[in-house]
Design an enzyme around this catalytic site. Sequence first.
Site, PDB file in Angstrom:
ATOM      1  N   ARG A   1      30.787  25.482  18.973  1.00 51.74           N
ATOM      2  CA  ARG A   1      32.060  26.272  19.510  1.00 51.74           C
ATOM      3  C   ARG A   1      32.500  25.880  20.834  1.00 51.74           C
ATOM      4  NH1 ARG A   1      29.460  31.738  16.936  1.00 51.74           N
ATOM      5  NH2 ARG A   1      30.350  31.779  14.995  1.00 51.74           N
TER       6      ARG A   1
ATOM      7  N   GLU B   1      22.535  35.544   2.517  1.00 55.07           N
ATOM      8  CA  GLU B   1      23.946  34.912   2.602  1.00 55.07           C
ATOM      9  C   GLU B   1      23.974  33.854   1.434  1.00 55.07           C
ATOM     10  OE1 GLU B   1      24.528  34.198   6.712  1.00 55.07           O
ATOM     11  OE2 GLU B   1      25.227  36.489   7.183  1.00 55.07           O
TER      12      GLU B   1
ATOM     13  N   PHE C   1      37.931  44.769  14.318  1.00 53.46           N
ATOM     14  CA  PHE C   1      38.304  43.580  13.899  1.00 53.46           C
ATOM     15  C   PHE C   1      38.042  43.182  12.412  1.00 53.46           C
ATOM     16  CE2 PHE C   1      34.012  42.809  15.925  1.00 53.46           C
ATOM     17  CZ  PHE C   1      33.409  42.283  14.765  1.00 53.46           C
TER      18      PHE C   1
ATOM     19  N   HIS D   1      30.331  29.595  10.911  1.00 48.97           N
ATOM     20  CA  HIS D   1      29.374  30.819  10.819  1.00 48.97           C
ATOM     21  C   HIS D   1      28.023  30.131  10.667  1.00 48.97           C
ATOM     22  CE1 HIS D   1      27.488  34.432   9.325  1.00 48.97           C
ATOM     23  NE2 HIS D   1      26.866  33.547   8.479  1.00 48.97           N
TER      24      HIS D   1
HETATM   25  P1  IDP Z   1      28.523  35.357  14.999  1.00 54.52           P
HETATM   26  O1  IDP Z   1      29.576  34.498  14.100  1.00 54.52           O
HETATM   27  O2  IDP Z   1      28.338  34.527  16.198  1.00 54.52           O
HETATM   28  O3  IDP Z   1      27.104  35.626  14.245  1.00 54.52           O
HETATM   29  P2  IDP Z   1      29.415  38.181  15.089  1.00 54.52           P
HETATM   30  O4  IDP Z   1      29.035  39.148  16.099  1.00 54.52           O
HETATM   31  O5  IDP Z   1      28.313  38.221  13.851  1.00 54.52           O
HETATM   32  O6  IDP Z   1      29.303  36.644  15.676  1.00 54.52           O
HETATM   33  O7  IDP Z   1      30.674  38.265  14.641  1.00 54.52           O
HETATM   34  C1  IDP Z   1      31.177  37.825  13.298  1.00 54.52           C
HETATM   35  C2  IDP Z   1      32.473  37.214  13.397  1.00 54.52           C
HETATM   36  O8  IDP Z   1      33.321  38.219  13.696  1.00 54.52           O
HETATM   37  C3  IDP Z   1      32.761  36.404  14.920  1.00 54.52           C
HETATM   38  O9  IDP Z   1      32.191  34.939  14.582  1.00 54.52           O
HETATM   39  C4  IDP Z   1      33.939  36.316  15.164  1.00 54.52           C
HETATM   40  O10 IDP Z   1      34.745  35.237  14.146  1.00 54.52           O
HETATM   41  C5  IDP Z   1      34.385  37.618  14.505  1.00 54.52           C
HETATM   42  N1  IDP Z   1      34.349  38.593  15.677  1.00 54.52           N
HETATM   43  C6  IDP Z   1      33.242  39.111  16.264  1.00 54.52           C
HETATM   44  N2  IDP Z   1      33.629  40.071  17.306  1.00 54.52           N
HETATM   45  C7  IDP Z   1      35.133  39.906  17.279  1.00 54.52           C
HETATM   46  C8  IDP Z   1      36.075  40.506  18.229  1.00 54.52           C
HETATM   47  O11 IDP Z   1      35.774  41.307  19.187  1.00 54.52           O
HETATM   48  N3  IDP Z   1      37.375  40.130  17.788  1.00 54.52           N
HETATM   49  C9  IDP Z   1      37.763  39.284  16.832  1.00 54.52           C
HETATM   50  N4  IDP Z   1      36.818  38.696  16.062  1.00 54.52           N
HETATM   51  C10 IDP Z   1      35.707  39.012  16.289  1.00 54.52           C
HETATM   52 MG    MG Z   2      26.868  37.223  12.820  1.00 49.99          MG
END
Ligand code: IDP
Ligand code: MG
Length: 152
Positions: A104, A128, A59, A117
């Site tokens: 969310r 960050e 992704f 985020h």
């Molecule tokens: P977080 O934002 O809750 O920390 P992370 O696992 O760090 O989650 O992923 C970063 C961002 O990447 C997520 O907020 C989401 O927008 C996107 N993301 C994560 N997993 C997927 C997926 O399986 N498909 C599409 N987008 C994803």
């Molecule tokens: Mg994250």
Amino acid sequence: MAVERTFVAIKPDGVQRGLIGEILGRFERKGFRLVALKQLIPSVEVAEKHYGVHSERPFFPGLVNFITSGPVVAMVWEGEGVIASARKLIGATKPLEAEPGTIRGDLAVNIGRNVIHGSDGPETARFEIGLWFSPTELNDWTPSDQVWRVEE
Ligand code: IDP
Ligand code: MG
């Protein structure tokens, strides 16, 4: 508990959907201090660094495309335990699994459009904040009513 700083960003979907005020209000009402705030369209370079840990995931290209597609509201919030608490206010990554009452959980349905985020730990918060802000953009201040939030 130590006073910390964390990086929070309203993603392009949150901005486009007119959710800036709704989201800012939740952090303000909780009692955290806003120490930096700006709206910008992120460069691909910043987006790729920000999501660097996900660079091998399928992704990733879509995520970078999305996050650079329009204005983002970038913020730094300060307070005791703010890093973990912000993640709780934000809720689970998958909005359908995020608890009602979280950002969310209340405001999103799709993982790729989850509106916000937040840094996931002290090290990522430091990284960050440094990636998105220069030191002169961070304001040290104490709200005049702080005595009503925090015991002396
Ligand atoms: P977080 O934002 O809750 O920390 P992370 O696992 O760090 O989650 O992923 C970063 C961002 O990447 C997520 O907020 C989401 O927008 C996107 N993301 C994560 N997993 C997927 C997926 O399986 N498909 C599409 N987008 C994803
Ligand atoms: Mg994250």
